[in-house]
Motif scaffolding. Structure first.
Motif, PDB file in Angstrom:
ATOM      1  N   PRO A  75       0.811  -1.232   0.000  1.00  0.00           N
ATOM      2  CA  PRO A  75       0.000   0.000   0.000  1.00  0.00           C
ATOM      3  C   PRO A  75       0.838   1.273   0.000  1.00  0.00           C
ATOM      4  O   PRO A  75       0.368   2.334  -0.410  1.00  0.00           O
ATOM      5  CB  PRO A  75      -0.839  -0.124   1.273  1.00  0.00           C
ATOM      6  N   ARG A  76       2.113   1.188   0.462  1.00  0.00           N
ATOM      7  CA  ARG A  76       2.946   2.390   0.471  1.00  0.00           C
ATOM      8  C   ARG A  76       3.240   2.860  -0.949  1.00  0.00           C
ATOM      9  O   ARG A  76       3.196   4.055  -1.251  1.00  0.00           O
ATOM     10  CB  ARG A  76       4.243   2.122   1.236  1.00  0.00           C
ATOM     11  N   ALA A  77       3.507   1.927  -1.852  1.00  0.00           N
ATOM     12  CA  ALA A  77       3.755   2.301  -3.242  1.00  0.00           C
ATOM     13  C   ALA A  77       2.494   2.871  -3.887  1.00  0.00           C
ATOM     14  O   ALA A  77       2.540   3.842  -4.650  1.00  0.00           O
ATOM     15  CB  ALA A  77       4.257   1.082  -4.027  1.00  0.00           C
ATOM     16  N   VAL A  78       1.355   2.238  -3.558  1.00  0.00           N
ATOM     17  CA  VAL A  78       0.075   2.748  -4.100  1.00  0.00           C
ATOM     18  C   VAL A  78      -0.189   4.159  -3.589  1.00  0.00           C
ATOM     19  O   VAL A  78      -0.601   5.049  -4.346  1.00  0.00           O
ATOM     20  CB  VAL A  78      -1.083   1.802  -3.723  1.00  0.00           C
ATOM     21  N   ALA A  79       0.069   4.397  -2.308  1.00  0.00           N
ATOM     22  CA  ALA A  79      -0.145   5.731  -1.736  1.00  0.00           C
ATOM     23  C   ALA A  79       0.740   6.768  -2.420  1.00  0.00           C
ATOM     24  O   ALA A  79       0.311   7.899  -2.689  1.00  0.00           O
ATOM     25  CB  ALA A  79       0.122   5.702  -0.233  1.00  0.00           C
ATOM     26  N   GLN A  80       1.989   6.392  -2.711  1.00  0.00           N
ATOM     27  CA  GLN A  80       2.894   7.329  -3.395  1.00  0.00           C
ATOM     28  C   GLN A  80       2.373   7.656  -4.796  1.00  0.00           C
ATOM     29  O   GLN A  80       2.411   8.805  -5.239  1.00  0.00           O
ATOM     30  CB  GLN A  80       4.303   6.738  -3.467  1.00  0.00           C
ATOM     31  N   ASP A  81       1.867   6.645  -5.508  1.00  0.00           N
ATOM     32  CA  ASP A  81       1.315   6.876  -6.850  1.00  0.00           C
ATOM     33  C   ASP A  81       0.087   7.793  -6.779  1.00  0.00           C
ATOM     34  O   ASP A  81      -0.076   8.703  -7.600  1.00  0.00           O
ATOM     35  CB  ASP A  81       0.920   5.545  -7.499  1.00  0.00           C
ATOM     36  N   LEU A  82      -0.776   7.538  -5.789  1.00  0.00           N
ATOM     37  CA  LEU A  82      -1.977   8.371  -5.626  1.00  0.00           C
ATOM     38  C   LEU A  82      -1.599   9.810  -5.297  1.00  0.00           C
ATOM     39  O   LEU A  82      -2.204  10.765  -5.812  1.00  0.00           O
ATOM     40  CB  LEU A  82      -2.876   7.806  -4.524  1.00  0.00           C
ATOM     41  N   MET A  83      -0.596   9.967  -4.436  1.00  0.00           N
ATOM     42  CA  MET A  83      -0.161  11.315  -4.061  1.00  0.00           C
ATOM     43  C   MET A  83       0.408  12.046  -5.279  1.00  0.00           C
ATOM     44  O   MET A  83       0.133  13.235  -5.505  1.00  0.00           O
ATOM     45  CB  MET A  83       0.875  11.247  -2.954  1.00  0.00           C
ATOM     46  N   ALA A  84       1.202  11.347  -6.092  1.00  0.00           N
ATOM     47  CA  ALA A  84       1.781  11.966  -7.287  1.00  0.00           C
ATOM     48  C   ALA A  84       0.679  12.402  -8.260  1.00  0.00           C
ATOM     49  O   ALA A  84       0.727  13.493  -8.841  1.00  0.00           O
ATOM     50  CB  ALA A  84       2.743  10.995  -7.967  1.00  0.00           C
ATOM     51  N   THR A  85      -0.325  11.543  -8.431  1.00  0.00           N
ATOM     52  CA  THR A  85      -1.445  11.884  -9.330  1.00  0.00           C
ATOM     53  C   THR A  85      -2.228  13.079  -8.806  1.00  0.00           C
ATOM     54  O   THR A  85      -2.582  14.000  -9.548  1.00  0.00           O
ATOM     55  CB  THR A  85      -2.384  10.677  -9.490  1.00  0.00           C
ATOM     56  N   ALA A  86      -2.478  13.079  -7.483  1.00  0.00           N
ATOM     57  CA  ALA A  86      -3.237  14.176  -6.886  1.00  0.00           C
ATOM     58  C   ALA A  86      -2.492  15.500  -7.002  1.00  0.00           C
ATOM     59  O   ALA A  86      -3.079  16.552  -7.286  1.00  0.00           O
ATOM     60  CB  ALA A  86      -3.549  13.863  -5.425  1.00  0.00           C
ATOM     61  N   LEU A  87      -1.156  15.454  -6.783  1.00  0.00           N
ATOM     62  CA  LEU A  87      -0.363  16.685  -6.895  1.00  0.00           C
ATOM     63  C   LEU A  87      -0.352  17.196  -8.332  1.00  0.00           C
ATOM     64  O   LEU A  87      -0.394  18.407  -8.576  1.00  0.00           O
ATOM     65  CB  LEU A  87       1.064  16.429  -6.415  1.00  0.00           C
ATOM     66  N   ALA A  88      -0.286  16.279  -9.300  1.00  0.00           N
ATOM     67  CA  ALA A  88      -0.326  16.695 -10.702  1.00  0.00           C
ATOM     68  C   ALA A  88      -1.667  17.341 -11.035  1.00  0.00           C
ATOM     69  O   ALA A  88      -1.736  18.373 -11.715  1.00  0.00           O
ATOM     70  CB  ALA A  88      -0.073  15.490 -11.607  1.00  0.00           C
ATOM     71  N   ASP A  89      -2.758  16.729 -10.525  1.00  0.00           N
ATOM     72  CA  ASP A  89      -4.092  17.314 -10.753  1.00  0.00           C
ATOM     73  C   ASP A  89      -4.201  18.680 -10.086  1.00  0.00           C
ATOM     74  O   ASP A  89      -4.782  19.624 -10.647  1.00  0.00           O
ATOM     75  CB  ASP A  89      -5.175  16.382 -10.199  1.00  0.00           C
ATOM     76  N   THR A 112      -1.759  20.759  -9.399  1.00  0.00           N
ATOM     77  CA  THR A 112      -0.958  21.719 -10.160  1.00  0.00           C
ATOM     78  C   THR A 112      -1.713  22.197 -11.402  1.00  0.00           C
ATOM     79  O   THR A 112      -1.731  23.396 -11.726  1.00  0.00           O
ATOM     80  CB  THR A 112       0.382  21.078 -10.576  1.00  0.00           C
ATOM     81  N   ALA A 113      -2.371  21.267 -12.095  1.00  0.00           N
ATOM     82  CA  ALA A 113      -3.151  21.631 -13.286  1.00  0.00           C
ATOM     83  C   ALA A 113      -4.321  22.532 -12.912  1.00  0.00           C
ATOM     84  O   ALA A 113      -4.641  23.493 -13.624  1.00  0.00           O
ATOM     85  CB  ALA A 113      -3.644  20.369 -13.986  1.00  0.00           C
ATOM     86  N   THR A 114      -4.963  22.249 -11.771  1.00  0.00           N
ATOM     87  CA  THR A 114      -6.101  23.075 -11.331  1.00  0.00           C
ATOM     88  C   THR A 114      -5.650  24.486 -10.989  1.00  0.00           C
ATOM     89  O   THR A 114      -6.303  25.472 -11.360  1.00  0.00           O
ATOM     90  CB  THR A 114      -6.776  22.428 -10.109  1.00  0.00           C
ATOM     91  N   ILE A 115      -4.517  24.579 -10.279  1.00  0.00           N
ATOM     92  CA  ILE A 115      -3.991  25.906  -9.922  1.00  0.00           C
ATOM     93  C   ILE A 115      -3.632  26.690 -11.180  1.00  0.00           C
ATOM     94  O   ILE A 115      -3.903  27.893 -11.298  1.00  0.00           O
ATOM     95  CB  ILE A 115      -2.763  25.764  -8.993  1.00  0.00           C
ATOM     96  N   SER A 116      -3.044  26.003 -12.151  1.00  0.00           N
ATOM     97  CA  SER A 116      -2.705  26.669 -13.412  1.00  0.00           C
ATOM     98  C   SER A 116      -3.966  27.152 -14.122  1.00  0.00           C
ATOM     99  O   SER A 116      -4.015  28.263 -14.664  1.00  0.00           O
ATOM    100  CB  SER A 116      -1.936  25.706 -14.308  1.00  0.00           C
ATOM    101  N   ARG A 117      -5.009  26.338 -14.095  1.00  0.00           N
ATOM    102  CA  ARG A 117      -6.270  26.713 -14.741  1.00  0.00           C
ATOM    103  C   ARG A 117      -6.913  27.905 -14.035  1.00  0.00           C
ATOM    104  O   ARG A 117      -7.456  28.806 -14.669  1.00  0.00           O
ATOM    105  CB  ARG A 117      -7.213  25.513 -14.754  1.00  0.00           C
ATOM    106  N   ILE A 118      -6.865  27.891 -12.700  1.00  0.00           N
ATOM    107  CA  ILE A 118      -7.398  29.024 -11.938  1.00  0.00           C
ATOM    108  C   ILE A 118      -6.654  30.304 -12.305  1.00  0.00           C
ATOM    109  O   ILE A 118      -7.240  31.382 -12.443  1.00  0.00           O
ATOM    110  CB  ILE A 118      -7.299  28.742 -10.423  1.00  0.00           C
ATOM    111  N   GLY A 119      -5.334  30.176 -12.489  1.00  0.00           N
ATOM    112  CA  GLY A 119      -4.538  31.349 -12.851  1.00  0.00           C
ATOM    113  C   GLY A 119      -4.906  31.919 -14.208  1.00  0.00           C
ATOM    114  O   GLY A 119      -4.643  33.096 -14.489  1.00  0.00           O
TER     115      GLY A 119
END
Length: 324
Positions: free
Chosen positions: A59-73, A75-82
């Motif tokens: 589950p630690r590897a899965v959590a890292q993958d989920l965190m990376a995906t969430a951070l990418a999303d 970042t994209a949302t913040i860019s869109r808001i800008g």
């Protein structure tokens, strides 16, 4: 990531947790929704050596993958808001062609736009339809007049109070007179005024349509749709002031039958009585100077007066001064 990818929904429900713990402990798990969700999250994989069975993943590897995906999303949302201010800034290109005076007014740059806005709102009116039409009557498309009359009749049938204020010269124009007679027969209340008044349409004390006095070089009969409540009610009070000073249509029809003067001639005489010259009267009434001269000449002939002074002497004691 499937069903657990919806923002706001939990990644893992209690039965998902129980199912993962069972698989991690080496127990067989049935192919349920919980297993499908865990597969979507890559927390378990089908066992390649045992069809229908599953094996747990770290589950630690899965959590890292989920965190990376969430951070990418994120970042994209913040860019869109800008980028949103750039979209809003397009108002600088939109407004000059619409001339919004604010949230309570909108510029309608052509008569067609005015009519397309007024028509549906009139059809939807439930309490009041007030209109003031100061223009000199002219021949119009009979079909347009028929549609307008039917729209007014429909409003009257709905119980809407319809008040229409017209230029007094409407009584002397055959087509306009017939149209107003039809409006009155349909239940509208019509009055006329011999002096200048502003053009406006008021609907249900919520909508006001007025002539354009802002945009230079605009088309004739372009205008503004005003929905600010204080402005609408102020305009309605102005309408009431003119309405109270106007002559009911049936009363004008009776009085004008024996009148020597026309409505236009009475307008001119009122201006001269107020001390304006013929040239000034023409400008104030929006008439050509030769039109004023012609009207006064016709009146002198009708009264068999030799001079304008004799006409004014007659006018000073005439009961026709009370006509619009």
């Amino acid at each position: 990531m499937g069903r657990n990818d919806t923002i706001g929904s939990p990644l893992l429900r209690q039965r998902d947790l129980d199912t993962y713990r069972a698989v991690a402990a080496g127990h067989d798990a049935l192919a349920t929704d919980a297993i499908a969700g865990l597969v979507d999250l890559h927390l378990v994989d089908p066992d390649p050596y045992r069809p229908g069975a599953f094996i747990a993943r770290d589950p630690r590897a899965v959590a890292q993958d989920l965190m990376a995906t969430a951070l990418a999303d994120l970042t994209a949302t913040i860019s869109r808001i800008g980028q949103i201010p750039a979209v809003e800034a397009l108002a600088a290109d939109y407004d000059p062609h619409r001339f919004y005076g604010g949230p309570g007014s909108e510029y309608l740059g052509t008569p067609a736009l005015m009519n397309s806005r007024i028509g549906p709102l009139t059809d939807a009116a439930s309490t009041e339809v007030y209109s003031a039409q100061p223009g000199e009557p002219v021949d119009r498309d009979p079909e347009i007049l028929r549609i307008g009359t039917e729209r007014t009749a429909a409003a009257c049938r709905r119980g809407v109070q319809v008040r229409s204020l017209y230029n007094a010269r409407a009584q002397e124009h055959d087509q306009t007179r017939a149209c107003i007679d039809d409006l009155v027969a349909a239940g509208a209340d019509v009055r006329v005024l011999g002096k200048a008044f502003p053009r406006m349409v008021l609907l249900d004390q919520k909508h006001l349509f007025i002539d354009n006095l802002v945009v230079e070089g605009a088309q004739t009969h372009s205008g503004w749709h005003v929905s600010d409540r204080s402005a609408v009610m102020w305009a309605r009070s102005i309408f009431d002031l003119y309405w109270d000073r106007a002559t009911p249509w049936p009363a004008l029809a009776r009085a004008a039958g024996s009148a020597v003067t026309s409505a236009r001639q009475r307008e001119i005489l009122h201006e001269l009585e107020a001390g304006y010259s013929q040239q000034q009267a023409a400008r104030r009434l929006g008439l050509a100077e030769r039109t004023v001269t012609k009207e006064l000449a016709e009146l002198r002939s009708e009264l068999r007066a030799r001079t304008l002074y004799q006409v004014m002497a007659w006018w000073g004691r005439s009961t026709e001064r009370q006509l619009p």
